[in-house]
Write a protein that holds these residues in place. Structure first.
Motif, PDB file in Angstrom:
ATOM      1  N   ALA A  45       1.566   8.198   6.679  1.00  0.00           N
ATOM      2  CA  ALA A  45       0.733   7.021   6.935  1.00  0.00           C
ATOM      3  C   ALA A  45      -0.018   6.660   5.664  1.00  0.00           C
ATOM      4  O   ALA A  45      -0.377   7.541   4.865  1.00  0.00           O
ATOM      5  CB  ALA A  45      -0.253   7.289   8.067  1.00  0.00           C
ATOM      6  N   ARG A  46      -0.246   5.363   5.468  1.00  0.00           N
ATOM      7  CA  ARG A  46      -1.017   4.872   4.338  1.00  0.00           C
ATOM      8  C   ARG A  46      -1.936   3.755   4.825  1.00  0.00           C
ATOM      9  O   ARG A  46      -1.629   3.052   5.797  1.00  0.00           O
ATOM     10  CB  ARG A  46      -0.113   4.389   3.209  1.00  0.00           C
ATOM     11  CG  ARG A  46       0.514   5.515   2.399  1.00  0.00           C
ATOM     12  CD  ARG A  46      -0.550   6.339   1.681  1.00  0.00           C
ATOM     13  NE  ARG A  46      -0.005   7.438   0.903  1.00  0.00           N
ATOM     14  CZ  ARG A  46       0.185   8.662   1.360  1.00  0.00           C
ATOM     15  NH1 ARG A  46      -0.090   8.940   2.643  1.00  0.00           N
ATOM     16  NH2 ARG A  46       0.661   9.604   0.562  1.00  0.00           N
ATOM     17  N   TYR A  47      -3.080   3.603   4.121  1.00  0.00           N
ATOM     18  CA  TYR A  47      -4.102   2.656   4.541  1.00  0.00           C
ATOM     19  C   TYR A  47      -4.278   1.557   3.498  1.00  0.00           C
ATOM     20  O   TYR A  47      -3.964   1.735   2.310  1.00  0.00           O
ATOM     21  CB  TYR A  47      -5.436   3.374   4.759  1.00  0.00           C
ATOM     22  CG  TYR A  47      -5.389   4.399   5.871  1.00  0.00           C
ATOM     23  CD1 TYR A  47      -5.816   4.065   7.150  1.00  0.00           C
ATOM     24  CD2 TYR A  47      -4.904   5.686   5.638  1.00  0.00           C
ATOM     25  CE1 TYR A  47      -5.773   4.999   8.170  1.00  0.00           C
ATOM     26  CE2 TYR A  47      -4.850   6.622   6.652  1.00  0.00           C
ATOM     27  CZ  TYR A  47      -5.286   6.274   7.921  1.00  0.00           C
ATOM     28  OH  TYR A  47      -5.233   7.190   8.926  1.00  0.00           O
ATOM     29  N   GLY A  48      -4.823   0.409   3.959  1.00  0.00           N
ATOM     30  CA  GLY A  48      -5.109  -0.689   3.057  1.00  0.00           C
ATOM     31  C   GLY A  48      -6.110  -1.643   3.687  1.00  0.00           C
ATOM     32  O   GLY A  48      -6.393  -1.579   4.889  1.00  0.00           O
ATOM     33  N   SER A  49      -6.648  -2.550   2.863  1.00  0.00           N
ATOM     34  CA  SER A  49      -7.635  -3.509   3.368  1.00  0.00           C
ATOM     35  C   SER A  49      -6.998  -4.597   4.227  1.00  0.00           C
ATOM     36  O   SER A  49      -7.692  -5.345   4.916  1.00  0.00           O
ATOM     37  CB  SER A  49      -8.386  -4.149   2.195  1.00  0.00           C
ATOM     38  OG  SER A  49      -7.469  -4.789   1.310  1.00  0.00           O
ATOM     39  N   SER A  50      -5.675  -4.710   4.166  1.00  0.00           N
ATOM     40  CA  SER A  50      -4.947  -5.657   5.022  1.00  0.00           C
ATOM     41  C   SER A  50      -3.657  -4.990   5.478  1.00  0.00           C
ATOM     42  O   SER A  50      -3.237  -3.960   4.924  1.00  0.00           O
ATOM     43  CB  SER A  50      -4.630  -6.954   4.265  1.00  0.00           C
ATOM     44  OG  SER A  50      -3.720  -6.710   3.219  1.00  0.00           O
TER      45      SER A  50
END
Length: 417
Positions: A42-47
């Protein structure tokens, strides 16, 4: 949930990123390591888009790391244990090349394998080519209401490939045999059978001959009279365009005063990859020596063509090319398409004679419909040299006029004769 990818070294479809309680978006996917283990990433981002891009970048880095960890020998061993389906397809093509199948059949099967089967199924491990995978592929071809014939053709080819793989021990069985029957083309309203109406045939043949007697001036070689003569023979015999271009004078009896006139079909012409345009010693359905009686008018036409020959014709062909070889049916069709476009403007033809729908094969359907109307369907089948009545029915346009039984029904309704 997305289904984890099973192919070693590949990732599953990235799920649509979801917003978390902290406002960030999380993208999730599974990756199958080269040793077969499945890991979750899993990876995260602002959008959502940024999260998915970060995950894609991480999956590429994970794949590169995998390649560094496993040696080429380990990769080869893993592939040998469960080879990708393209390996079986290539083995089948090797077998096909040395078989006694027709060259045109070999060419078409290889074209379908490389254009359709390998891109769609080639990278999947052979162990995963089961009933479900085959059914999803074949039924998916006609999901939009098209490609019915293509799907049936690919089903037969895919079955042959899987059968070959099972025979080599690379597959447990042929899964295509258990795939549900493919949907048939909807029959509501029936497919219209395109023919030239009987009353329009003389007008069309006459207009074609006039056009080629004085064709429009264009760059290139002068147009000959092959096409109007050929269309007249097509209309008078019902043969295929490949058989027309394969006719030889040695296979016919057309001399004036002969007890009867006939042509004999002993071959057909087709373009073959790597060989050019060739004459095969058989017709489309594999027969040879099929005799078709003709009338005095066609015999006279053929005599005129034979007597008017001025160029070299080593094969004795009725329709030789300018170089003395065989004419490609594709070139013949192209010449007709150009001619019919001009003819629609130059001649005052009947409004219901749609030239754009008329091809050389239209005359075969026209002949079948005419013979069936004047005689029986069995006679049309014999003339067209079809193996079954079902095949001939496709060529015959159904009649929209009921038989005249008015006298019989009058007796039923009124009790009088």
């Amino acid at each position: 949930m997305s289904r984890p990818a099973r192919t070693p070294g590949s990732a599953s479809t990235i799920r649509p990123a979801k917003r978390q309680s902290d406002g960030r978006y999380r993208a999730l996917a599974h990756y199958t390591r080269l040793d077969g283990t499945v890991v979750k990433r899993a990876r995260y981002g602002s959008s959502a888009r940024k999260a998915e891009e970060e995950l894609q970048k991480h999956l590429r880095e994970l794949h590169d790391e995998d390649l560094r960890q496993f040696s080429c020998d380990q990769l080869a061993a893993a592939e040998a244990a469960d080879p990708p389906f393209r390996t079986i397809i290539e083995r089948y093509l090797d077998h096909l090349r040395v078989s006694d199948r027709r060259p045109s059949t070999k060419y078409e099967y290889e074209r379908q394998c490389r254009k359709d089967l390998i891109p769609a199924l080639g990278s999947i491990p052979s162990s995963e080519i089961g009933v479900r995978a085959c059914a999803e592929y074949l039924h998916g071809l006609i999901a939009d209401g098209r490609n019915y014939r293509k799907a049936e053709s690919l089903r037969a080819l895919l079955s042959a490939v899987c059968q070959h793989g099972a025979g080599l021990g690379l597959m447990a069985k042929n899964p295509v045999r258990d795939v549900a029957k493919l949907p048939s083309r909807p029959s509501s309203g029936g497919r219209e059978v395109k023919i030239v109406e009987t009353e329009h045939v003389p007008d069309l043949l006459a207009a074609t001959r006039v056009y080629f007697e004085n064709p429009p001036l264009r760059p290139g070689p002068r147009v000959n009279k092959d096409l109007p003569d050929g269309m007249e023979i097509l209309c008078g015999t019902g043969i295929r365009i490949s058989e027309l271009l394969g006719l030889r004078y040695v296979d016919m009896q057309i001399d004036e005063g002969a007890p009867n006139y006939f042509i004999t079909l002993t071959g057909s012409v087709r373009w073959v990859k790597g060989c050019g345009t060739l004459r095969r010693p058989y017709t489309k359905n594999g027969t040879t020596g099929f005799l078709i009686p003709i009338g005095e008018e066609l015999a006279a036409l053929l005599r005129r063509r034979r007597e008017a020959e001025i160029a070299r014709n080593p094969y004795g062909a009725v329709f030789p090319s300018r170089s003395g070889g065989w004419v490609d049916p594709g070139n013949w069709r192209s010449r007709w398409r150009k001619a019919r476009k001009d003819m629609g403007v130059m001649f005052d033809l009947p409004d219901d004679l749609d030239l754009e729908t008329i091809t050389p094969h239209t005359f075969r359907r026209t002949v079948a419909t005419f013979v069936e109307g004047r005689s029986r369907l069995e006679e049309a089948q014999k003339l067209l040299d079809h193996s079954s009545m079902r095949q001939t029915k496709v060529y015959v346009r159904p009649s929209k006029v009921a038989p005249d039984h008015s006298a019989i029904l009058r007796e039923l309704a009124y009790g009088t004769k």
